[in-house]
Write a protein that holds these residues in place. Sequence first.
Motif, short mmCIF file in Angstrom:
data_model
loop_
_atom_site.label_atom_id
_atom_site.label_comp_id
_atom_site.label_asym_id
_atom_site.label_seq_id
_atom_site.Cartn_x
_atom_site.Cartn_y
_atom_site.Cartn_z
N LYS A 264 1.13 4.26 -2.98
CA LYS A 264 0.98 5.68 -2.98
C LYS A 264 1.93 6.52 -3.27
CE LYS A 264 -1.94 5.20 1.44
NZ LYS A 264 -1.74 5.53 2.95
N GLU A 265 3.25 5.77 -3.61
CA GLU A 265 4.52 6.54 -4.08
C GLU A 265 4.37 6.61 -5.43
OE1 GLU A 265 7.82 5.07 -1.97
OE2 GLU A 265 7.08 5.93 -0.06
N ILE B 106 0.74 -1.09 -0.07
CA ILE B 106 -0.05 -0.09 0.02
C ILE B 106 1.01 1.36 0.00
CG2 ILE B 106 -1.57 1.33 1.40
CD1 ILE B 106 -2.88 -1.35 2.25
N ALA B 107 1.85 1.28 1.05
CA ALA B 107 2.82 2.29 1.04
C ALA B 107 3.16 2.53 -0.42
CB ALA B 107 3.95 2.20 2.00
#
Length: 95
Positions: free
Chosen positions: A44-45, A40-41
């Motif tokens: 997001k990037e 997920i992280a």
Amino acid sequence: MANKELNEDSSFKISIKTLIGIGFGMATIISMWFMLQADIAEAKELPIPPNPDVTRMEFDMKDKNIRLTIQNTQEDVEEIKEDLRRIEDKIDQLK
């Protein structure tokens, strides 16, 4: 039926094999959770995808071109059918 209460003096037996299985299951679930959070992280990037290259006007033009090609092909097929009928008629006359 005997009514037993659960208190600090109560005890129960569980095998080492069961404890290892429970530990392995918990470790699997926890590792899956952290992997999901990392994914997920990372998502997001990621960069925002660019606008589509095909505009509405270009799509309409291509659609019109395809439809025109289909119509022309249909006309060609009708001409070929007429030619085939004439050829069949000539063959029938020769018999």
